[in-house]
Design a protein around this motif. Structure first.
Motif, PDB file in Angstrom:
ATOM      1  N   ALA A   1      10.651 -18.648  -5.068  1.00 43.88           N
ATOM      2  CA  ALA A   1      10.075 -17.942  -6.218  1.00 43.88           C
ATOM      3  C   ALA A   1       8.653 -17.496  -5.920  1.00 43.88           C
ATOM      4  N   VAL A   2       7.844 -18.403  -5.394  1.00 40.33           N
ATOM      5  CA  VAL A   2       6.450 -18.077  -5.077  1.00 40.33           C
ATOM      6  C   VAL A   2       6.388 -16.965  -4.029  1.00 40.33           C
ATOM      7  N   ALA A   3       7.198 -17.091  -2.976  1.00 42.27           N
ATOM      8  CA  ALA A   3       7.191 -16.089  -1.910  1.00 42.27           C
ATOM      9  C   ALA A   3       7.581 -14.712  -2.428  1.00 42.27           C
ATOM     10  N   LYS A   4       8.642 -14.644  -3.237  1.00 35.12           N
ATOM     11  CA  LYS A   4       9.108 -13.342  -3.737  1.00 35.12           C
ATOM     12  C   LYS A   4       8.108 -12.750  -4.720  1.00 35.12           C
ATOM     13  N   ILE A   5       7.479 -13.572  -5.534  1.00 32.44           N
ATOM     14  CA  ILE A   5       6.465 -13.075  -6.469  1.00 32.44           C
ATOM     15  C   ILE A   5       5.301 -12.455  -5.703  1.00 32.44           C
ATOM     16  N   VAL A   6       4.780 -13.194  -4.728  1.00 31.60           N
ATOM     17  CA  VAL A   6       3.620 -12.725  -3.973  1.00 31.60           C
ATOM     18  C   VAL A   6       3.976 -11.491  -3.155  1.00 31.60           C
ATOM     19  N   ALA A   7       5.143 -11.513  -2.500  1.00 31.95           N
ATOM     20  CA  ALA A   7       5.534 -10.381  -1.657  1.00 31.95           C
ATOM     21  C   ALA A   7       5.820  -9.135  -2.485  1.00 31.95           C
ATOM     22  N   SER A   8       6.514  -9.284  -3.606  1.00 32.79           N
ATOM     23  CA  SER A   8       6.815  -8.119  -4.444  1.00 32.79           C
ATOM     24  C   SER A   8       5.537  -7.510  -5.012  1.00 32.79           C
ATOM     25  N   HIS A   9       4.603  -8.358  -5.406  1.00 30.82           N
ATOM     26  CA  HIS A   9       3.319  -7.841  -5.885  1.00 30.82           C
ATOM     27  C   HIS A   9       2.583  -7.119  -4.759  1.00 30.82           C
ATOM     28  N   ALA A  10       2.593  -7.712  -3.578  1.00 33.02           N
ATOM     29  CA  ALA A  10       1.918  -7.103  -2.432  1.00 33.02           C
ATOM     30  C   ALA A  10       2.520  -5.745  -2.087  1.00 33.02           C
ATOM     31  N   ALA A  11       3.837  -5.610  -2.238  1.00 29.42           N
ATOM     32  CA  ALA A  11       4.497  -4.344  -1.896  1.00 29.42           C
ATOM     33  C   ALA A  11       3.899  -3.173  -2.666  1.00 29.42           C
ATOM     34  N   GLY A  12       3.724  -3.358  -3.960  1.00 30.05           N
ATOM     35  CA  GLY A  12       3.160  -2.280  -4.767  1.00 30.05           C
ATOM     36  C   GLY A  12       1.711  -1.999  -4.444  1.00 30.05           C
ATOM     37  N   VAL A  13       0.928  -3.051  -4.252  1.00 30.40           N
ATOM     38  CA  VAL A  13      -0.502  -2.875  -3.961  1.00 30.40           C
ATOM     39  C   VAL A  13      -0.701  -2.217  -2.600  1.00 30.40           C
ATOM     40  N   VAL A  14       0.038  -2.668  -1.596  1.00 29.25           N
ATOM     41  CA  VAL A  14      -0.092  -2.113  -0.248  1.00 29.25           C
ATOM     42  C   VAL A  14       0.327  -0.643  -0.235  1.00 29.25           C
ATOM     43  N   ALA A  15       1.416  -0.324  -0.897  1.00 23.50           N
ATOM     44  CA  ALA A  15       1.870   1.069  -0.941  1.00 23.50           C
ATOM     45  C   ALA A  15       0.799   1.967  -1.559  1.00 23.50           C
ATOM     46  N   ALA A  16       0.233   1.522  -2.676  1.00 24.95           N
ATOM     47  CA  ALA A  16      -0.790   2.326  -3.345  1.00 24.95           C
ATOM     48  C   ALA A  16      -2.045   2.460  -2.490  1.00 24.95           C
ATOM     49  N   ALA A  17      -2.507   1.351  -1.927  1.00 25.60           N
ATOM     50  CA  ALA A  17      -3.764   1.364  -1.168  1.00 25.60           C
ATOM     51  C   ALA A  17      -3.651   2.184   0.107  1.00 25.60           C
ATOM     52  N   THR A  18      -2.532   2.084   0.806  1.00 21.46           N
ATOM     53  CA  THR A  18      -2.392   2.832   2.062  1.00 21.46           C
ATOM     54  C   THR A  18      -2.247   4.331   1.801  1.00 21.46           C
ATOM     55  N   HIS A  19      -1.580   4.701   0.725  1.00 19.13           N
ATOM     56  CA  HIS A  19      -1.491   6.117   0.396  1.00 19.13           C
ATOM     57  C   HIS A  19      -2.838   6.674  -0.065  1.00 19.13           C
ATOM     58  N   GLN A  20      -3.609   5.852  -0.762  1.00 21.80           N
ATOM     59  CA  GLN A  20      -4.951   6.279  -1.153  1.00 21.80           C
ATOM     60  C   GLN A  20      -5.805   6.540   0.083  1.00 21.80           C
ATOM     61  N   ALA A  21      -5.693   5.673   1.076  1.00 23.76           N
ATOM     62  CA  ALA A  21      -6.536   5.786   2.264  1.00 23.76           C
ATOM     63  C   ALA A  21      -6.126   6.944   3.169  1.00 23.76           C
ATOM     64  N   THR A  22      -4.836   7.280   3.172  1.00 26.38           N
ATOM     65  CA  THR A  22      -4.363   8.345   4.062  1.00 26.38           C
ATOM     66  C   THR A  22      -4.255   9.693   3.361  1.00 26.38           C
ATOM     67  N   GLY A  23      -4.338   9.690   2.038  1.00 25.24           N
ATOM     68  CA  GLY A  23      -4.300  10.958   1.310  1.00 25.24           C
ATOM     69  C   GLY A  23      -2.984  11.692   1.483  1.00 25.24           C
ATOM     70  N   ALA A  24      -3.049  13.006   1.599  1.00 29.51           N
ATOM     71  CA  ALA A  24      -1.839  13.820   1.667  1.00 29.51           C
ATOM     72  C   ALA A  24      -1.000  13.516   2.899  1.00 29.51           C
ATOM     73  N   MET A  25      -1.641  13.113   3.998  1.00 29.64           N
ATOM     74  CA  MET A  25      -0.899  12.812   5.220  1.00 29.64           C
ATOM     75  C   MET A  25       0.150  11.730   4.979  1.00 29.64           C
ATOM     76  N   GLY A  26      -0.205  10.734   4.185  1.00 28.70           N
ATOM     77  CA  GLY A  26       0.719   9.628   3.936  1.00 28.70           C
ATOM     78  C   GLY A  26       1.961  10.030   3.168  1.00 28.70           C
ATOM     79  N   MET A  27       1.927  11.184   2.514  1.00 29.46           N
ATOM     80  CA  MET A  27       3.062  11.626   1.705  1.00 29.46           C
ATOM     81  C   MET A  27       4.026  12.525   2.463  1.00 29.46           C
ATOM     82  N   THR A  28       3.672  12.944   3.663  1.00 29.85           N
ATOM     83  CA  THR A  28       4.535  13.858   4.408  1.00 29.85           C
ATOM     84  C   THR A  28       5.724  13.128   5.020  1.00 29.85           C
TER      85      THR A  28
END
Length: 357
Positions: free
Chosen positions: A270-297
């Motif tokens: 439970a702890v692992a899935k909670i932390v990992a699922s939360h991280a998935a959304g944060v990492v996706a958002a942060a990496t796309h913010q940092a790469t801008g339009a390139m990350g969406m291609t």
């Protein structure tokens, strides 16, 4: 146990390094022209890395198998890497049934009815149902959960997929013959293993996404310097890296704990899935913010990884589902059980199953 635990940790690191080297040499994942899952899957099968996890004393532990899954997530390997040995193979073996050759998949089928060796009902979102040799289902029966293995050939299968394009098919069972069946063992542990497979996949893909973003922000220049030198971009990179590390610690710790103390698997998973699922959304958002339009291609690898992160965070129980269940366990244990639960000294009471999502 200390010596065995330490030895297992070293084995896990060795497996992770070996699989990483193999998959790195193969390059980007792709679809095999002959209809297979691609070179990544073939390499894992040939190397014997898609094994059925055993007890620590026997070698080939769950922690090692999840290390393979983590690397498969990092390298976007196609196929039922998470389902083949850790779920389908393990539950067959625990039920005393032989594990067949060829790729296997697994899915819970609570709405399916078994009648004299034949199955009736519909099972949604079965991973890679069209492409495997056998499908292993967890079916309800009057005598309790039953493990049932069927042949996908001849079944009515409606093609489907998750956001990343991985197969999640719907199968309709209209009297499908059961090849093998037996009472289902270790339901709580099976459910925890399913959650840990998705947490491990997330860890691998998230780490790869952060690595790509770091490289991009070092190479991309704006206003005379790398964009990674700008404070706003650095904030995104730090946030993403923190989340990856948190997910790795939680998932790898849960993998070790479940390997040696499976009776405590539900809380750890439970702890692992909670932390990992939360991280998935944060990492996706942060990496796309940092790469801008390139990350969406489509041509850039990041988008393919983040689509997987968004998909896997909800499979085998979402962050909200596991958070609610963990909270219920804490409440059920009362004030006296709170610290033992956190410290890992108590086994929490079972909760309601999460189902396939």
């Amino acid at each position: 146990m200390v010596t065995a635990w330490s030895s297992c940790e070293q084995d896990v690191d060795d497996v992770r390094d070996a699989v990483s080297a193999i998959l790195t040499d193969l390059g980007p994942a792709g679809v095999d022209a002959t209809g297979g899952f691609g070179p990544g899957w073939d390499a894992l099968v040939k190397g014997g890395y898609l094994f059925v996890p055993a007890a620590p004393a026997d070698g080939g532990t769950l922690a090692e198998a999840l290390a393979v899954v983590e690397e498969a997530g990092r390298h976007a390997v196609r196929g039922p890497v998470a389902e083949h040995g850790i779920l389908a193979g393990w539950v067959l073996e625990r039920a005393g049934l032989p594990v067949p050759e060829g790729p296997l998949t697994f899915a819970p089928a609570p709405g399916v009815r078994e009648d004299r060796g034949r199955l009736f009902g519909t099972v949604p979102r079965v991973p890679w149902a069209q492409d495997v040799h056998r499908i292993v289902l967890l079916v309800d029966s009057p005598d309790g959960p039953v493990v049932a293995m069927i042949d996908p050939r001849g079944l009515a299968i409606q093609a489907g997929g998750n956001l990343a394009g991985e197969r999640r098919d719907t199968i309709t069972l209209d009297g499908a013959a059961v090849i093998q069946q037996a009472p289902a063992p270790g339901f709580d542990e099976l459910e925890a293993r399913a959650a840990l497979t998705r947490a491990a996949l997330i860890c691998g893909a998230a780490a790869r996404a952060v690595g790509l973003t770091l490289r991009y922000t070092k190479e991309r220049h704006q206003f005379g310097r790398p964009v990674g030198r700008f404070q706003a971009v650095q904030a995104h990179l730090v946030t993403a890296a923190q989340q990856v590390r948190a997910a790795q610690v939680a998932t790898r710790s849960a993998a070790m704990a479940t390997t040696f103390e499976p009776e405590k698997c539900q809380v750890e998973a439970a702890v692992a899935k909670i932390v990992a699922s939360h991280a998935a959304g944060v990492v996706a958002a942060a990496t796309h913010q940092a790469t801008g339009a390139m990350g969406m291609t489509k041509e850039y690898e990041l988008g393919h990884l983040t689509l997987r992160l968004w998909s896997w965070r909800d499979e085998c129980g979402s962050e909200a589902v596991w958070s609610r269940r963990l909270g219920e366990r804490v409440v059920a244990g009362g004030a006296e059980g709170y610290w033992p639960l956190i410290a890992g000294d108590a086994v929490a009471a079972p909760a309601e199953p999460v189902g396939s999502r």
